[in-house]
Design a protein around this motif. Structure first.
Motif, PDB file in Angstrom:
ATOM      1  N   VAL A 179      60.173  70.208  48.668  1.00  0.00           N
ATOM      2  CA  VAL A 179      61.406  70.818  48.148  1.00  0.00           C
ATOM      3  C   VAL A 179      61.054  72.010  47.254  1.00  0.00           C
ATOM      4  O   VAL A 179      61.876  72.465  46.464  1.00  0.00           O
ATOM      5  CB  VAL A 179      62.293  69.789  47.413  1.00  0.00           C
ATOM      6  N   GLY A 180      59.826  72.476  47.378  1.00  0.00           N
ATOM      7  CA  GLY A 180      59.435  73.725  46.713  1.00  0.00           C
ATOM      8  C   GLY A 180      59.024  73.586  45.263  1.00  0.00           C
ATOM      9  O   GLY A 180      58.893  74.582  44.555  1.00  0.00           O
ATOM     10  N   VAL A 181      58.820  72.350  44.787  1.00  0.00           N
ATOM     11  CA  VAL A 181      58.510  72.166  43.359  1.00  0.00           C
ATOM     12  C   VAL A 181      57.000  71.929  43.189  1.00  0.00           C
ATOM     13  O   VAL A 181      56.454  70.972  43.737  1.00  0.00           O
ATOM     14  CB  VAL A 181      59.300  70.966  42.786  1.00  0.00           C
ATOM     15  N   PRO A 182      56.319  72.792  42.414  1.00  0.00           N
ATOM     16  CA  PRO A 182      54.879  72.611  42.206  1.00  0.00           C
ATOM     17  C   PRO A 182      54.617  71.608  41.093  1.00  0.00           C
ATOM     18  O   PRO A 182      55.198  71.696  40.012  1.00  0.00           O
ATOM     19  CB  PRO A 182      54.426  74.007  41.753  1.00  0.00           C
ATOM     20  N   VAL A 183      53.771  70.641  41.338  1.00  0.00           N
ATOM     21  CA  VAL A 183      53.434  69.644  40.311  1.00  0.00           C
ATOM     22  C   VAL A 183      51.971  69.825  39.938  1.00  0.00           C
ATOM     23  O   VAL A 183      51.102  69.828  40.817  1.00  0.00           O
ATOM     24  CB  VAL A 183      53.721  68.222  40.835  1.00  0.00           C
ATOM     25  N   ILE A 184      51.716  70.020  38.644  1.00  0.00           N
ATOM     26  CA  ILE A 184      50.350  70.316  38.181  1.00  0.00           C
ATOM     27  C   ILE A 184      50.039  69.471  36.933  1.00  0.00           C
ATOM     28  O   ILE A 184      50.918  68.764  36.423  1.00  0.00           O
ATOM     29  CB  ILE A 184      50.194  71.820  37.847  1.00  0.00           C
ATOM     30  N   SER A 185      48.821  69.600  36.446  1.00  0.00           N
ATOM     31  CA  SER A 185      48.458  68.874  35.221  1.00  0.00           C
ATOM     32  C   SER A 185      49.257  69.418  34.047  1.00  0.00           C
ATOM     33  O   SER A 185      49.389  70.633  33.882  1.00  0.00           O
ATOM     34  CB  SER A 185      46.978  69.087  34.905  1.00  0.00           C
ATOM     35  N   ILE A 186      49.729  68.498  33.223  1.00  0.00           N
ATOM     36  CA  ILE A 186      50.457  68.910  32.020  1.00  0.00           C
ATOM     37  C   ILE A 186      49.437  69.232  30.932  1.00  0.00           C
ATOM     38  O   ILE A 186      48.244  68.925  31.073  1.00  0.00           O
ATOM     39  CB  ILE A 186      51.419  67.776  31.593  1.00  0.00           C
ATOM     40  N   HIS A 187      49.867  69.899  29.879  1.00  0.00           N
ATOM     41  CA  HIS A 187      49.008  70.125  28.711  1.00  0.00           C
ATOM     42  C   HIS A 187      49.465  69.183  27.602  1.00  0.00           C
ATOM     43  O   HIS A 187      50.634  69.213  27.210  1.00  0.00           O
ATOM     44  CB  HIS A 187      49.123  71.571  28.211  1.00  0.00           C
ATOM     45  N   ARG A 188      48.542  68.337  27.126  1.00  0.00           N
ATOM     46  CA  ARG A 188      48.901  67.430  26.022  1.00  0.00           C
ATOM     47  C   ARG A 188      47.793  67.426  24.977  1.00  0.00           C
ATOM     48  O   ARG A 188      46.605  67.573  25.301  1.00  0.00           O
ATOM     49  CB  ARG A 188      49.128  65.996  26.528  1.00  0.00           C
ATOM     50  N   ALA A 189      48.222  67.221  23.727  1.00  0.00           N
ATOM     51  CA  ALA A 189      47.279  67.256  22.602  1.00  0.00           C
ATOM     52  C   ALA A 189      46.589  65.904  22.460  1.00  0.00           C
ATOM     53  O   ALA A 189      46.850  65.130  21.536  1.00  0.00           O
ATOM     54  CB  ALA A 189      47.996  67.641  21.322  1.00  0.00           C
ATOM     55  N   VAL A 190      45.713  65.620  23.409  1.00  0.00           N
ATOM     56  CA  VAL A 190      44.939  64.375  23.448  1.00  0.00           C
ATOM     57  C   VAL A 190      43.497  64.743  23.790  1.00  0.00           C
ATOM     58  O   VAL A 190      43.257  65.533  24.714  1.00  0.00           O
ATOM     59  CB  VAL A 190      45.520  63.408  24.511  1.00  0.00           C
ATOM     60  N   LEU A 191      42.547  64.171  23.075  1.00  0.00           N
ATOM     61  CA  LEU A 191      41.131  64.465  23.343  1.00  0.00           C
ATOM     62  C   LEU A 191      40.660  63.670  24.552  1.00  0.00           C
ATOM     63  O   LEU A 191      40.360  62.479  24.445  1.00  0.00           O
ATOM     64  CB  LEU A 191      40.258  64.106  22.136  1.00  0.00           C
ATOM     65  N   SER A 192      40.578  64.346  25.701  1.00  0.00           N
ATOM     66  CA  SER A 192      40.023  63.664  26.874  1.00  0.00           C
ATOM     67  C   SER A 192      38.497  63.625  26.767  1.00  0.00           C
ATOM     68  O   SER A 192      37.835  62.911  27.502  1.00  0.00           O
ATOM     69  CB  SER A 192      40.465  64.368  28.161  1.00  0.00           C
ATOM     70  N   ARG A 193      37.935  64.425  25.877  1.00  0.00           N
ATOM     71  CA  ARG A 193      36.533  64.261  25.487  1.00  0.00           C
ATOM     72  C   ARG A 193      36.411  64.795  24.057  1.00  0.00           C
ATOM     73  O   ARG A 193      37.342  65.419  23.536  1.00  0.00           O
ATOM     74  CB  ARG A 193      35.599  64.982  26.454  1.00  0.00           C
ATOM     75  N   LEU A 194      35.260  64.571  23.437  1.00  0.00           N
ATOM     76  CA  LEU A 194      35.089  64.997  22.046  1.00  0.00           C
ATOM     77  C   LEU A 194      35.184  66.518  21.933  1.00  0.00           C
ATOM     78  O   LEU A 194      34.772  67.243  22.844  1.00  0.00           O
ATOM     79  CB  LEU A 194      33.726  64.540  21.522  1.00  0.00           C
ATOM     80  N   LEU A 195      35.706  66.980  20.812  1.00  0.00           N
ATOM     81  CA  LEU A 195      35.703  68.417  20.559  1.00  0.00           C
ATOM     82  C   LEU A 195      34.284  68.866  20.243  1.00  0.00           C
ATOM     83  O   LEU A 195      33.492  68.098  19.675  1.00  0.00           O
ATOM     84  CB  LEU A 195      36.621  68.735  19.380  1.00  0.00           C
ATOM     85  N   ASP A 196      33.975  70.104  20.574  1.00  0.00           N
ATOM     86  CA  ASP A 196      32.631  70.629  20.325  1.00  0.00           C
ATOM     87  C   ASP A 196      32.528  71.106  18.873  1.00  0.00           C
ATOM     88  O   ASP A 196      32.846  72.260  18.553  1.00  0.00           O
ATOM     89  CB  ASP A 196      32.358  71.781  21.303  1.00  0.00           C
ATOM     90  N   ALA A 197      32.095  70.185  18.006  1.00  0.00           N
ATOM     91  CA  ALA A 197      32.024  70.493  16.568  1.00  0.00           C
ATOM     92  C   ALA A 197      30.898  71.472  16.249  1.00  0.00           C
ATOM     93  O   ALA A 197      30.818  71.979  15.130  1.00  0.00           O
ATOM     94  CB  ALA A 197      31.844  69.199  15.781  1.00  0.00           C
ATOM     95  N   GLU A 198      30.022  71.737  17.225  1.00  0.00           N
ATOM     96  CA  GLU A 198      28.914  72.679  16.975  1.00  0.00           C
ATOM     97  C   GLU A 198      29.384  74.126  17.069  1.00  0.00           C
ATOM     98  O   GLU A 198      28.894  74.988  16.348  1.00  0.00           O
ATOM     99  CB  GLU A 198      27.783  72.464  18.008  1.00  0.00           C
ATOM    100  N   THR A 199      30.311  74.407  17.980  1.00  0.00           N
ATOM    101  CA  THR A 199      30.659  75.825  18.219  1.00  0.00           C
ATOM    102  C   THR A 199      32.094  76.195  17.807  1.00  0.00           C
ATOM    103  O   THR A 199      32.339  77.322  17.383  1.00  0.00           O
ATOM    104  CB  THR A 199      30.493  76.186  19.713  1.00  0.00           C
ATOM    105  N   ILE A 200      33.035  75.263  17.923  1.00  0.00           N
ATOM    106  CA  ILE A 200      34.438  75.647  17.686  1.00  0.00           C
ATOM    107  C   ILE A 200      34.685  76.105  16.236  1.00  0.00           C
ATOM    108  O   ILE A 200      35.340  77.133  16.017  1.00  0.00           O
ATOM    109  CB  ILE A 200      35.403  74.497  18.078  1.00  0.00           C
TER     110      ILE A 200
END
Ligand SMILES: Cc1cc2nc3c(=O)[nH]c(=O)nc-3n(C[C@H](O)[C@H](O)[C@H](O)COP(=O)(O)OP(=O)(O)OC[C@H]3O[C@@H](n4cnc5c(N)ncnc54)[C@H](O)[C@@H]3O)c2cc1C
Ligand code: SF4
Length: 599
Positions: A200-221
């Motif tokens: 029906v013409g609707v694109p379904v993609i990954s949403i953006h959510r504020a959840v850590l799917s892995r650890l943040l890079d505390a060395e560079t960020i």
């Protein structure tokens, strides 16, 4: 978390920040990292995520199996430990008795505000969203463009951690490479939706959510966020290391004591406090901003809810981040000889043009999802997929009977049930014993639901003013709401429910929601989507707006608004990432003004 009493406050601060949610939290983080001495006033109580987060409790351990009640609208274990549609002793009123002209006002009263239980959906506004009037002649353009805010979206995403993908879609901006965290895989219902919605013409993609799917890079960020500021880098790195990655098991709406998702209380406030530059006073209900003879804000006057006494703090600048409605209320209640109609209100526009999102929902039953083998779909405590607005071009060409877009949020999977049965009673009616168990297993996970989150165009009938009679328990006048949808929103609502039905049918399912003919039957009441924005719009001129592009009020130069009250439009994108990006940008401006001695 260290909290002070009013008597322990410094004689004067650089900045007083009212509210500790997304806007206040981000502002406190930005300013304290730069060395400004800040005090935060929070109307709610202190909240200890480490020992108050009900992450692992089962529904059967709660009264009424955790079913929502009027004082626990999102269920017994929801992270909102104080607040809701009604706050005892703090009423609000409606100008009209007609339900469709009323506004539902959700208020969280706790440290961190609504960020403790929000859905964590974190979408960037696109370029069109900042210049809507230039595109279709309706509403207002923002005094800034996407290019002004994009670097701040990136900073916020790097600090709080957002999962998702870059898909290059029109008006749904990508983040720079490496900024987004990897997205979780789709659940069965999401993958099936993705497959069939295409028809029906609707694109379904990954949403953006504020959840850590892995650890943040505390060395560079941290070095990217705070170049040339080693102390800020160290504090931010330590705060990032104190967060764990999501373990895919619990409801984010209850909060996250491993700090894997974003809450102001786990992500913004701990590093801000670690600078030693932030004092927080909780149970401090701000009544008004105080004004000096020189026409500058001098601090705030608040009720200490523990003693009932009026207290004051002084500051060189004041930031209001109490949520749009409360910020409007504080401004309107801050009356003086210089501002008889409320502070910073020479334009007469304080309280005007309040917006929510257009909300509709449709649910369905999909036989292809019946009898799936047992598997764990708890996932990231919220959606993995969504559909961004996909008809920009048709709309621009005038082929739709509404002017703005909506995105689709989706639900339905074999997650741990909340307080309700995941299998509708009518499907298993009449079954007992073994047959009942078989039927429950068959239907569990075969329901899908789709929700519209759409853009409302600001209109002059949707606003808030002070009720001339009603006051709260401290004698402070309360807000009175006025509300009206336009045909644009009602037509969008109708379009959305038709689209959702078409998707369910394309999946081979049947729609279970009652069919509606009109948008007015489908649309959720104003405020119900809890995306209230506007009320003190930013713009290019003091006559047509309350504040400038830095959310600095035109009338009082050291007064800034830092929630969504300055938003001139309410894109279909949920507002919170934009609140934080704008807050960081305003924070940088305040720091610059402070360095120049202009505060
Ligand atoms: C169930 C739910 C789901 C949501 N999901 C999403 C989502 O997925 N994505 C998204 O973008 N948004 C979502 N939102 C909206 C999001 O929570 C808000 O946009 C965001 O929290 C607004 O931040 P804020 O700082 O303006 O206000 P809040 O987070 O509400 O913080 C305001 C703070 O100010 C305090 N305060 C109020 N009045 C006073 C006063 N007079 N004196 C002192 N302090 C005061 C309050 O107690 C509160 O702590 C959701 C909201 C809810 C309720
Ligand atoms: S799903 Fe993940 S981010 Fe959400 S509350 Fe559970 S552990 Fe935290």
């Amino acid at each position: 978390m260290p909290i002070i009493n009013p008597s322990q406050a410094r004689p004067e601060y650089d900045v007083a920040i009212v509210g500790s949610g997304a806007g206040g939290g981000q502002m406190a983080y930005t300013l304290t990292m730069a060395g400004l001495k800040c005090v935060m006033l929070e109307a709610g109580r202190d909240y200890h995520t480490d020992d108050e987060t009900a992450m692992f409790q089962r529904p059967d351990q709660a009264p009424l199996l955790g079913t929502p009640t009027p004082d626990k609208h999102f269920g017994f274990y929801d992270a909102t430990i104080d607040g809701g549609w009604q706050v005892p002793g703090e009423p609000y009123t409606q100008a009209s008795s007609k339900p469709e002209e009323q506004f539902w006002w959700w208020r969280a009263r706790m440290l961190g505000g609504r960020t403790n239980h929000w859905g964590r959906i974190s979408l960037r506004n696109g370029p069109y969203d900042f210049k809507p009037r230039s595109r279709d002649g309706l509403g207002f353009d923002w005094p800034v463009g996407y290019e002004d805010i994009a670097p701040y979206y990136t900073k916020v995403e790097m600090l709080i951690g957002v999962y998702g993908t870059n898909e290059g879609m029109e008006n749904a901006p990508d983040s720079p490479p490496g900024v987004l965290l990897p997205p979780p895989r789709g659940r069965a219902s999401e993958l099936l939706t993705q497959k069939h919605a295409r028809k029906v013409g609707v694109p379904v993609i990954s949403i953006h959510r504020a959840v850590l799917s892995r650890l943040l890079d505390a060395e560079t960020i941290p070095a990217k966020l705070h170049p040339g500021n080693p102390r800020a880098q160290k504090i931010t790195a330590d705060a990032m290391r104190a967060r764990a990655a999501c373990f895919w098991a619990t409801h984010c709406g209850r909060g996250c004591n491993i700090r894997a998702n974003y809450q102001s209380t786990t992500v913004h406030l701990p590093p801000a406090l670690a600078t030693g530059n932030l004092d927080i006073i909780t149970n401090a209900h701000v009544r008004e901003v105080t004004l000096g003879q020189d026409g500058r804000a001098g601090g705030v006057l608040f009720i200490d809810k523990k003693t009932g006494r009026e207290e004051r703090v002084k500051a060189k600048a004041v930031v209001l981040a109490a949520s749009s409605g409360e910020t409007v209320r504080i401004l309107l209640n801050s009356k003086s000889a210089q501002f008889r109609n409320g502070l910073a209100n020479r334009s007469g526009l304080v309280g005007k043009y309040i917006m929510d999102s257009v909300g509709t929902s449709v649910s369905g039953h999909v036989p292809a999802l019946e009898n799936l083998p047992p598997h764990n779909e708890d996932g990231a405590g919220g959606s993995h997929f969504y559909a961004p607005w996909w008809l920009c071009r048709e709309q621009k060409a005038g082929r739709l009977d509404f002017a703005r877009g909506y995105h689709i949020e989706m639900g339905g999977s074999r997650q741990m049930p909340g307080g309700h049965s995941p299998v509708p009673a009518d499907l298993v009616r009449g079954a007992y014993g073994t047959k009942f168990k078989e039927e429950a297993r068959r239907y569990y996970g075969s329901m899908v639901g789709f929700s519209c989150r759409g853009e409302m165009i600001p209109n002059e009938h949707s606003f808030a003013d002070l009720d001339p009679q009603v006051k709260d328990k401290w004698g402070i006048p309360v807000l009175r709401w006025h509300w009206r949808w336009s045909d644009h929103e009602l037509n969008m609502a109708r379009h959305s429910v038709r689209t959702f039905s078409a998707i369910i049918e394309a999946m081979g399912g049947t729609v279970r929601t009652q069919p509606v003919k009109d948008g007015k039957d489908a649309i959720a009441p104003g405020g119900k989507i809890i995306h209230e924005v506007g009320g003190a719009l930013m713009g290019d001129s003091p006559k047509q707006s309350v504040c400038n592009q830095w959310s600095q009020t035109w009338d009082v130069k050291n007064l800034f608004l830092c929630d969504a009250s300055p938003f001139p439009s309410n894109a279909d994108k949920n507002p919170t990432l934009s609140i934080m990006a704008l807050a960081w940008r305003r924070g940088d401006y305040i720091i610059e003004q402070s360095r120049r001695g202009n505060l």
